[in-house]
Design a protein around this motif. Structure first.
Motif, PDB file in Angstrom:
ATOM      1  N   THR A   1      -1.556   1.018   3.793  1.00 36.93           N
ATOM      2  CA  THR A   1      -2.962   0.774   4.122  1.00 36.93           C
ATOM      3  C   THR A   1      -3.579   1.967   4.830  1.00 36.93           C
ATOM      4  O   THR A   1      -4.796   2.050   4.979  1.00 36.93           O
ATOM      5  CB  THR A   1      -3.091  -0.465   5.027  1.00 36.93           C
ATOM      6  N   SER A   2      -2.730   2.897   5.268  1.00 40.66           N
ATOM      7  CA  SER A   2      -3.197   4.088   5.969  1.00 40.66           C
ATOM      8  C   SER A   2      -2.354   5.287   5.559  1.00 40.66           C
ATOM      9  O   SER A   2      -1.157   5.151   5.276  1.00 40.66           O
ATOM     10  CB  SER A   2      -3.098   3.891   7.490  1.00 40.66           C
ATOM     11  N   ARG A   3      -2.959   6.462   5.526  1.00 34.24           N
ATOM     12  CA  ARG A   3      -2.222   7.682   5.200  1.00 34.24           C
ATOM     13  C   ARG A   3      -1.266   8.078   6.321  1.00 34.24           C
ATOM     14  O   ARG A   3      -0.443   8.984   6.150  1.00 34.24           O
ATOM     15  CB  ARG A   3      -3.212   8.829   4.939  1.00 34.24           C
ATOM     16  N   ASP A   4      -1.364   7.401   7.471  1.00 35.04           N
ATOM     17  CA  ASP A   4      -0.490   7.705   8.602  1.00 35.04           C
ATOM     18  C   ASP A   4       0.829   6.935   8.559  1.00 35.04           C
ATOM     19  O   ASP A   4       1.735   7.217   9.342  1.00 35.04           O
ATOM     20  CB  ASP A   4      -1.213   7.384   9.920  1.00 35.04           C
TER      21      ASP A   4
ATOM     22  N   VAL B   1      -3.927   5.649  -1.694  1.00 35.54           N
ATOM     23  CA  VAL B   1      -4.329   5.008  -0.437  1.00 35.54           C
ATOM     24  C   VAL B   1      -5.841   5.030  -0.322  1.00 35.54           C
ATOM     25  O   VAL B   1      -6.481   6.085  -0.441  1.00 35.54           O
ATOM     26  CB  VAL B   1      -3.690   5.717   0.775  1.00 35.54           C
ATOM     27  N   LYS B   2      -6.419   3.879  -0.108  1.00 35.17           N
ATOM     28  CA  LYS B   2      -7.883   3.790   0.012  1.00 35.17           C
ATOM     29  C   LYS B   2      -8.321   4.207   1.405  1.00 35.17           C
ATOM     30  O   LYS B   2      -7.655   3.982   2.380  1.00 35.17           O
ATOM     31  CB  LYS B   2      -8.317   2.349  -0.274  1.00 35.17           C
TER      32      LYS B   2
END
Length: 261
Positions: free
Chosen positions: A240-243, A260-261
């Protein structure tokens, strides 16, 4: 490593080590220079590395000659384990009786190179067409057989089912691991543990329970598994996150991050 056998189709390398277990690996299909499989992961054990010089699915006289040599050379070991992936996985199972293996472990193997026996198989058509005779086959033997595979990969799952029927193999599904499943295991740094487990004295009935459990718990961080999940029309593995942590080949990680949105 020392070259102990060579002909026009097969090379066999040997590295000795103390201990009572020997690993015999078979190289996989490749379009680049063939090389020994899993040399680093097997470094704690005596190891015979069989290298196919062509993509012949070990359908050659040299395969049986090499198997006999290895069988004679492994008589001093208590545990003799054949290992391979894809084309090498087929060889690990099919040549286990000739070697006298006590256990064989295959990642995403084929049941046969003969398309009349596996009509669902469409991959590697050019290489398969060059095989004149499919004499080497998988049968039931005294070796205990384990197959790790992706149950969502239609062709690999079909091969696994045929191997279970013919050889009594124990199947270990690794969801969304793709072909071959070793890529996803590499992502999660599980390959060394996989080899150590394969060569261990653990009971065969529960041999890869730890591997499959760790894979299941961590597969959503495998770039390979995330991408395969997406290819199956499911976005549940996409971060849900690029992190969020993602492990694996950098090019595959970049493909995942693009989703990833």
């Amino acid at each position: 490593m020392k070259l102990i056998y060579a002909d026009s189709d097969i090379d066999v390398y040997f590295r000795d080590s103390n201990g009572n277990a020997a690993a015999i690996t078979f190289s996989n299909w490749t379009r680049v220079e063939p090389k020994p499989l899993w040399t680093d992961e097997t470094s704690k054990f005596a190891a015979f590395h069989v290298v196919a010089k062509r993509n012949h699915w070990y359908q050659c006289e040299g395969a049986l000659s090499a198997a006999k040599l290895i069988g004679d050379a492994t008589l001093r070991f208590e545990r003799i384990v054949t290992l391979g992936s894809s084309m090498g996985g087929f060889a690990a199972i099919a040549l286990a009786p000739a070697i006298g293996a006590t256990r064989c472990v295959a990642i995403s193997p084929q049941f046969s190179s003969d398309r009349t026996k596996t009509p669902f198989e469409t991959r590697w058509a050019e290489d398969i067409a060059e095989i004149a005779k499919h004499g080497l086959r998988i049968d039931r033997s005294s070796s205990i057989t384990h197959v790790l595979f992706d149950p969502y990969h239609r062709q690999d799952a079909s091969h696994a089912a045929l191997i279970r029927e013919a050889a009594g193999a124990q199947l270990w599904p690794l969801k969304f691991s793709g072909h071959p499943s070793g890529f996803a295991l590499h992502d999660l740094n599980l390959m060394e543990l996989f080899i150590e487990t394969a060569l261990s004295e653990l009971d065969d009935a529960s041999l890869f329970e730890n591997i499959t459990r760790q894979y299941e718990e961590r597969s959503r961080t495998s770039a390979t598994a995330i991408l395969n999940n997406f290819k199956h029309g499911d976005r549940s593995y996409i971060p849900t996150s690029r992190d969020e942590p993602i492990f694996g080949n950098q090019k595959v990680i970049e493909q995942v991050l693009a989703l990833v949105k």
